[in-house]
Design a protein around this motif. Structure first.
Motif, PDB file in Angstrom:
ATOM      1  N   UNK A 113       7.845  30.028  -0.571  1.00 32.87           N
ATOM      2  CA  UNK A 113       9.641  29.984  -1.188  1.00 32.87           C
ATOM      3  C   UNK A 113      10.531  28.856  -0.141  1.00 32.87           C
ATOM      4  N   UNK A 114      10.675  27.933  -0.431  1.00 29.09           N
ATOM      5  CA  UNK A 114      11.210  27.180   0.382  1.00 29.09           C
ATOM      6  C   UNK A 114      11.901  26.010   0.001  1.00 29.09           C
ATOM      7  N   UNK A 115      12.258  25.440   1.464  1.00 33.87           N
ATOM      8  CA  UNK A 115      14.068  23.739   0.143  1.00 33.87           C
ATOM      9  C   UNK A 115      12.953  22.694   1.092  1.00 33.87           C
ATOM     10  N   UNK A 116      11.759  23.335   0.806  1.00 34.15           N
ATOM     11  CA  UNK A 116      10.999  21.723   1.203  1.00 34.15           C
ATOM     12  C   UNK A 116      11.838  20.854   2.608  1.00 34.15           C
TER      13      UNK A 116
ATOM     14  N   UNK B 230       3.639  23.978   5.400  1.00 33.26           N
ATOM     15  CA  UNK B 230       2.132  24.800   4.865  1.00 33.26           C
ATOM     16  C   UNK B 230       1.489  24.036   3.374  1.00 33.26           C
ATOM     17  N   UNK B 231       1.025  23.205   3.990  1.00 34.66           N
ATOM     18  CA  UNK B 231       0.306  22.142   2.675  1.00 34.66           C
ATOM     19  C   UNK B 231      -0.900  22.490   1.715  1.00 34.66           C
ATOM     20  N   UNK B 232      -0.259  22.635   0.578  1.00 34.77           N
ATOM     21  CA  UNK B 232      -0.977  22.603  -0.455  1.00 34.77           C
ATOM     22  C   UNK B 232      -1.847  22.121  -1.082  1.00 34.77           C
ATOM     23  N   UNK B 233      -1.834  20.645  -0.782  1.00 31.37           N
ATOM     24  CA  UNK B 233      -2.666  19.989  -1.462  1.00 31.37           C
ATOM     25  C   UNK B 233      -3.446  18.567  -0.127  1.00 31.37           C
ATOM     26  N   UNK B 234      -4.728  18.148  -0.202  1.00 28.57           N
ATOM     27  CA  UNK B 234      -4.692  17.622   1.106  1.00 28.57           C
ATOM     28  C   UNK B 234      -4.469  16.239   0.840  1.00 28.57           C
ATOM     29  N   UNK B 235      -4.051  15.518  -0.395  1.00 21.41           N
ATOM     30  CA  UNK B 235      -3.125  13.868  -1.063  1.00 21.41           C
ATOM     31  C   UNK B 235      -1.947  14.485   0.054  1.00 21.41           C
TER      32      UNK B 235
ATOM     33  N   UNK C  84       6.838  23.543   2.477  1.00 21.53           N
ATOM     34  CA  UNK C  84       6.458  22.971   1.913  1.00 21.53           C
ATOM     35  C   UNK C  84       6.850  21.420   1.295  1.00 21.53           C
ATOM     36  N   UNK C  85       5.634  20.296   0.688  1.00 20.92           N
ATOM     37  CA  UNK C  85       6.314  19.067   0.902  1.00 20.92           C
ATOM     38  C   UNK C  85       7.158  18.472   0.155  1.00 20.92           C
TER      39      UNK C  85
END
Length: 240
Positions: free
Chosen positions: A59-62, A80-85, A26-27
């Motif tokens: 769960x990940x280190x980014x 994986x993208x949690x928010x469109x922004x 994730x970001x």
């Protein structure tokens, strides 16, 4: 034909003539990966049958951590993208030649993954820009992804349940259905088939339905099956 090693095993295992899928990233970092794997990845009885279940939950280190350790020769980076922004910032961070798998279907995250607008990651410099589909993906949704420009699909992620994401045999009928639909309707696509591949016969069945590549993960829990599976895979490559 290529074998893809999916997470969580893809984070730790590299084998010749395979691609390791690492992430999903994730970001921003989401802590507790190892603890969550040890706590939630287990063989669970559901309605009299045993299935591998996980609640790792992204769960990940980014993404910065993932990019630092990315090997262009052996790896595919799963995001994986949690928010469109977050799409714009991720697209700026990730070099245009990094091979990607876009996870639009994690069943045990706190919220649904963002899938709209992910076509911005399509880039001719990438050998791989693949969508990892949910086993519950409708044919209409596949059509939309195709019309957005995607030509690589991974069928498919774990099956969602109240206990977590179910791997293995439970996924197989859903993966088979998606593989056949994409192969029949869109023969110009590359299809990575996964779910219940525990021997080479499972791979051949997916191939007969139209899959061009294959993914394994929970296979690695059984060293004997893993040995015979890759023995057959490397023999196949040698005979080409």
């Amino acid at each position: 034909m290529t074998i893809f090693i999916s997470p969580p095993f893809g984070n730790y295992i590299n084998l010749p003539e395979t691609k390791s899928i690492k992430g999903s990233y994730t970001l921003k970092p989401r802590g507790g990966l190892i603890f969550q794997i040890l706590k939630t990845l287990r063989l669970t009885e559901i309605n009299g049958e045993y299935h591998w279940i996980n609640k790792i939950g992204l769960r990940n280190q980014g993404i910065d951590y993932g990019l630092e350790r990315y090997n262009h020769q052996t790896d595919i980076l799963s995001i994986a993208i949690l928010e469109s922004n977050e799409i714009e910032e991720l697209n700026k961070k990730i070099p245009s030649n990094v091979n990607l798998e876009i996870n639009v279907s994690c069943p045990n995250a706190e919220k649904e993954m963002t899938s709209g607008g992910v076509e911005v990651f399509l880039n001719p410099e990438r050998e791989w820009c693949c969508l990892k589909l949910s086993p519950c993906t409708s044919t209409g949704r596949v059509d939309k992804y195709y019309n957005d420009g995607f030509r690589q699909f991974h069928c498919c992620n774990t099956y969602p349940s109240e206990n977590g994401g179910i791997s293995g045999e439970a996924v197989k009928p859903h993966s088979e259905k998606l593989v056949k639909y994409i192969s029949d309707e869109y023969p110009d696509c590359q299809i990575v088939a996964g779910g219940g591949i525990y021997n080479y016969h499972n791979l051949v069945r997916y191939r007969n339905l139209g899959a061009t590549h294959f993914s394994v993960s929970t296979l690695f829990f059984n060293p004997v099956k893993t040995f015979y599976f890759f023995h057959n895979y490397y023999l196949t490559l040698l005979c080409k």
